[in-house]
Write an enzyme that holds these catalytic residues in place. Sequence first.
Site, mmCIF file in Angstrom:
data_model
loop_
_atom_site.group_PDB
_atom_site.id
_atom_site.type_symbol
_atom_site.label_atom_id
_atom_site.label_comp_id
_atom_site.label_asym_id
_atom_site.label_seq_id
_atom_site.Cartn_x
_atom_site.Cartn_y
_atom_site.Cartn_z
ATOM 1 N N ASP A 1 -61.293 -28.384 -22.458
ATOM 2 C CA ASP A 1 -60.528 -27.449 -21.633
ATOM 3 C C ASP A 1 -61.294 -26.911 -20.434
ATOM 4 O O ASP A 1 -60.800 -26.033 -19.723
ATOM 5 C CB ASP A 1 -60.038 -26.281 -22.481
ATOM 6 C CG ASP A 1 -61.176 -25.516 -23.153
ATOM 7 O OD1 ASP A 1 -62.309 -26.059 -23.205
ATOM 8 O OD2 ASP A 1 -60.943 -24.397 -23.625
ATOM 9 N N GLY B 1 -69.086 -46.671 3.001
ATOM 10 C CA GLY B 1 -69.809 -47.758 2.351
ATOM 11 C C GLY B 1 -69.187 -49.095 2.723
ATOM 12 O O GLY B 1 -68.153 -49.170 3.391
ATOM 13 N N TRP B 2 -69.827 -50.166 2.299
ATOM 14 C CA TRP B 2 -69.376 -51.487 2.718
ATOM 15 C C TRP B 2 -67.926 -51.747 2.333
ATOM 16 O O TRP B 2 -67.125 -52.223 3.148
ATOM 17 C CB TRP B 2 -70.292 -52.554 2.121
ATOM 18 C CG TRP B 2 -69.961 -53.931 2.596
ATOM 19 C CD1 TRP B 2 -69.221 -54.868 1.944
ATOM 20 C CD2 TRP B 2 -70.316 -54.503 3.855
ATOM 21 N NE1 TRP B 2 -69.106 -56.007 2.707
ATOM 22 C CE2 TRP B 2 -69.773 -55.809 3.898
ATOM 23 C CE3 TRP B 2 -71.050 -54.049 4.951
ATOM 24 C CZ2 TRP B 2 -69.937 -56.650 4.987
ATOM 25 C CZ3 TRP B 2 -71.215 -54.903 6.035
ATOM 26 C CH2 TRP B 2 -70.668 -56.180 6.039
ATOM 27 N N THR B 3 -67.553 -51.417 1.113
ATOM 28 C CA THR B 3 -66.213 -51.749 0.635
ATOM 29 C C THR B 3 -65.136 -50.875 1.249
ATOM 30 O O THR B 3 -64.017 -51.333 1.493
ATOM 31 C CB THR B 3 -66.169 -51.633 -0.899
ATOM 32 O OG1 THR B 3 -67.105 -52.551 -1.460
ATOM 33 C CG2 THR B 3 -64.784 -51.971 -1.441
ATOM 34 N N ASP C 1 -71.654 -36.976 4.486
ATOM 35 C CA ASP C 1 -72.376 -38.114 5.043
ATOM 36 C C ASP C 1 -71.371 -39.227 5.322
ATOM 37 O O ASP C 1 -70.514 -39.517 4.475
ATOM 38 C CB ASP C 1 -73.433 -38.600 4.037
ATOM 39 C CG ASP C 1 -74.166 -39.848 4.517
ATOM 40 O OD1 ASP C 1 -74.880 -39.747 5.528
ATOM 41 O OD2 ASP C 1 -74.036 -40.896 3.860
ATOM 42 N N ASP D 1 -70.679 -43.182 6.217
ATOM 43 C CA ASP D 1 -71.290 -44.514 6.143
ATOM 44 C C ASP D 1 -70.258 -45.534 6.619
ATOM 45 O O ASP D 1 -69.617 -46.212 5.821
ATOM 46 C CB ASP D 1 -71.737 -44.799 4.711
ATOM 47 C CG ASP D 1 -72.477 -46.123 4.569
ATOM 48 O OD1 ASP D 1 -72.694 -46.782 5.609
ATOM 49 O OD2 ASP D 1 -72.822 -46.490 3.445
ATOM 50 N N GLU E 1 -69.480 -48.911 8.212
ATOM 51 C CA GLU E 1 -70.093 -50.226 8.401
ATOM 52 C C GLU E 1 -69.049 -51.231 8.910
ATOM 53 O O GLU E 1 -68.391 -51.871 8.121
ATOM 54 C CB GLU E 1 -70.691 -50.699 7.077
ATOM 55 C CG GLU E 1 -71.728 -49.738 6.521
ATOM 56 C CD GLU E 1 -72.383 -50.246 5.245
ATOM 57 O OE1 GLU E 1 -72.489 -51.468 5.042
ATOM 58 O OE2 GLU E 1 -72.808 -49.418 4.441
ATOM 59 N N TYR E 2 -68.924 -51.404 10.243
ATOM 60 C CA TYR E 2 -69.663 -50.729 11.296
ATOM 61 C C TYR E 2 -68.713 -50.422 12.434
ATOM 62 O O TYR E 2 -67.748 -51.166 12.646
ATOM 63 C CB TYR E 2 -70.794 -51.627 11.819
ATOM 64 C CG TYR E 2 -71.753 -52.026 10.732
ATOM 65 C CD1 TYR E 2 -72.720 -51.151 10.285
ATOM 66 C CD2 TYR E 2 -71.642 -53.272 10.143
ATOM 67 C CE1 TYR E 2 -73.606 -51.522 9.282
ATOM 68 C CE2 TYR E 2 -72.523 -53.644 9.126
ATOM 69 C CZ TYR E 2 -73.493 -52.763 8.688
ATOM 70 O OH TYR E 2 -74.334 -53.133 7.680
ATOM 71 N N THR F 1 -82.618 -49.480 7.099
ATOM 72 C CA THR F 1 -83.692 -50.418 7.405
ATOM 73 C C THR F 1 -84.052 -51.258 6.185
ATOM 74 O O THR F 1 -85.185 -51.226 5.679
ATOM 75 C CB THR F 1 -84.912 -49.667 7.953
ATOM 76 O OG1 THR F 1 -85.204 -48.547 7.087
ATOM 77 C CG2 THR F 1 -84.635 -49.150 9.344
ATOM 78 N N TYR F 2 -83.074 -51.989 5.716
ATOM 79 C CA TYR F 2 -83.211 -52.947 4.624
ATOM 80 C C TYR F 2 -82.064 -53.940 4.775
ATOM 81 O O TYR F 2 -81.212 -53.778 5.647
ATOM 82 C CB TYR F 2 -83.185 -52.252 3.251
ATOM 83 C CG TYR F 2 -82.233 -51.087 3.141
ATOM 84 C CD1 TYR F 2 -80.860 -51.292 3.027
ATOM 85 C CD2 TYR F 2 -82.699 -49.770 3.162
ATOM 86 C CE1 TYR F 2 -79.975 -50.228 2.936
ATOM 87 C CE2 TYR F 2 -81.820 -48.699 3.078
ATOM 88 C CZ TYR F 2 -80.464 -48.931 2.953
ATOM 89 O OH TYR F 2 -79.583 -47.874 2.873
ATOM 90 N N ASP F 3 -82.053 -54.980 3.949
ATOM 91 C CA ASP F 3 -81.019 -56.021 4.065
ATOM 92 C C ASP F 3 -81.041 -56.739 5.412
ATOM 93 O O ASP F 3 -80.005 -57.227 5.877
ATOM 94 C CB ASP F 3 -79.617 -55.453 3.831
ATOM 95 C CG ASP F 3 -79.361 -55.105 2.379
ATOM 96 O OD1 ASP F 3 -80.252 -55.354 1.547
ATOM 97 O OD2 ASP F 3 -78.282 -54.572 2.067
ATOM 98 N N TRP G 1 -81.840 -46.165 -0.991
ATOM 99 C CA TRP G 1 -80.714 -46.712 -1.741
ATOM 100 C C TRP G 1 -81.289 -47.493 -2.922
ATOM 101 O O TRP G 1 -81.986 -48.475 -2.698
ATOM 102 C CB TRP G 1 -79.874 -47.640 -0.860
ATOM 103 C CG TRP G 1 -78.705 -48.201 -1.607
ATOM 104 C CD1 TRP G 1 -78.673 -49.366 -2.343
ATOM 105 C CD2 TRP G 1 -77.419 -47.626 -1.717
ATOM 106 N NE1 TRP G 1 -77.432 -49.535 -2.899
ATOM 107 C CE2 TRP G 1 -76.645 -48.481 -2.530
ATOM 108 C CE3 TRP G 1 -76.833 -46.456 -1.216
ATOM 109 C CZ2 TRP G 1 -75.314 -48.201 -2.851
ATOM 110 C CZ3 TRP G 1 -75.520 -46.184 -1.532
ATOM 111 C CH2 TRP G 1 -74.764 -47.047 -2.336
#
Length: 409
Positions: A117, A145-147, A183, A185, A187-188, A254-256, A393
Site C-alpha cells: 500500500d 538514448g539510442w532507442t 538530462d 540524450d 542521438e543525434y 567519448t566511447y564507441d 556508462w
Amino acid sequence: MRTPFRSLVSALCSAVLGAGLLAGAGTATATASTTAPAAEAAAGSKVVGYFTEWGTYDRKYFVKNIRTSGSGAKLTHINYAFGNVTGGKCAMGDAYAATDRAYTAAESVDGVADTWDQPLRGNFNQLRKLKRLHPNLKILWSFGGWTWSGGFGEAARNPAAFAQSCYDLVENSKWADVFDGIDIDWEYPNACGLSCDTSGRAAFRNLMQALRAKFGSSYLVTAAITADATAGGKIDAADYAGAAQYVNWYNPMTYDYFGAWDATGPTAPHSPLNSYSGIPKANMYTSATIAKLKGLGIPASKLLLGIGFYGRGWTGVTQSAPGGTATGPAAGTYEQGIDDYKVLKTKCPVTGTVGGTAYAKCGSNWWSYDTPSTIATKMTYKNDQGLGGTFFWELSGDTANGELIRAIN
C-alpha cells in the site's frame, strides 16, 4: 548512451557518435559561461554515473548495488536512463520498473521491504532511499538514448510544449523529491540515427533553451552529445556551441568510436584517448573530440570526460595488435560484440595498450576496454584540460567493489 539493441542498430546505420556546430561559436563563447546557473560542484570534481532502468531485470543490478559497491559515496550525480520521448513529449520508459516493482528487504537500499500500500515503489523509491544516505547526491532523469531518440524531431517542432511535458513528469508529486534535473540524450540532432531527423541545426539549441526556461536556475539541465569530431561529422550537424549557455554541462560520449558493427574489422579500441599509428579513421578519439568542442567556444568546465565501463570485441582475429581482420562480433553476456568490464577483466585479460586505452587478445577474440590504469591516465588528461569532471556508462559494468569508479576518484 546505449540500450541493449545499440550494436544491432549501429551495424545497420554505420553510426558511431555525434553532435555540434562551427557557426555561431563567437556568440556562444561570450554567453556560455555566464547564462546557465553555476554547477553544484567545482570544475573537475563531478562524477556522473548512468543507472539503467532495465538493468534491474536481466542484470539484477539494483540501486542497492550502488551502496554496497561503495559507489554511492563517490558519485556526485546519477543519470537515470531512460525516459521515453514520444508524441512530442517526455514520457515514462518502463513504469513498472520505475515506480511499481516491490523490493524485498534483501534487494532494498536500506534493508526494508516495500509494502503493497505504499504510494511509491520501484527504482524511484530506491533512489530516494539512496539520497537519504547521501544527501549531497543529485539525480537527473535522462530522456532519449539510442532507442528512444526518434521522438526528438517531433519534440523540436514545439520546444515549449516538450519542456512543459518534461517538467510535469519530472516534478510529479509522487517523486518530485527524487530528481534534481533533466538530462537529454538525443542521438543525434539533424543526423541519421534510428530515423533521419532533419529538424535543422538550431533544433537542439532551441530545445535546450526551452528546457532551461521551464526548469529555471534551480534545476540541472545537461545533455549527452556526440563525440564524432570528423570533418562534417555529427558535431558539425547541430548547434552545440549555441546551446552551451543553457546547460550546466555536456557529456560527450567519448566511447564507441569503433566496434564490431564493422564485422570484419579492422580491430580498434573503442575508446582511445589519443590517436595512434593505424587508427582506422582520423579524429575518432577522445582528445580530438574535446579539442573540437573547446574550439567551438564551449567552456572546458562544461565538458565531462566520458568513460565506458564495458568493452567491445571481435572474433576470428589472429593479430594481437590493433588493425587485424575479424569474422564478426565476439560473444558477449547480453549482446554480441560488447561485454562488461567486470566480465572481461578475467574472461580476456589485457595484453597491451594503445592510444591511452587497453586491448586484449584471447584465443581468436579481441577486445578493447578501459582499466583502472588507463582511467588514471585519462583522469590526468581531464585535469590538464580543466574539464568539469567525468561521467560513465554505466554502473552495472563495474566490479562488485567498484574498482573503476575508484580509479576515477
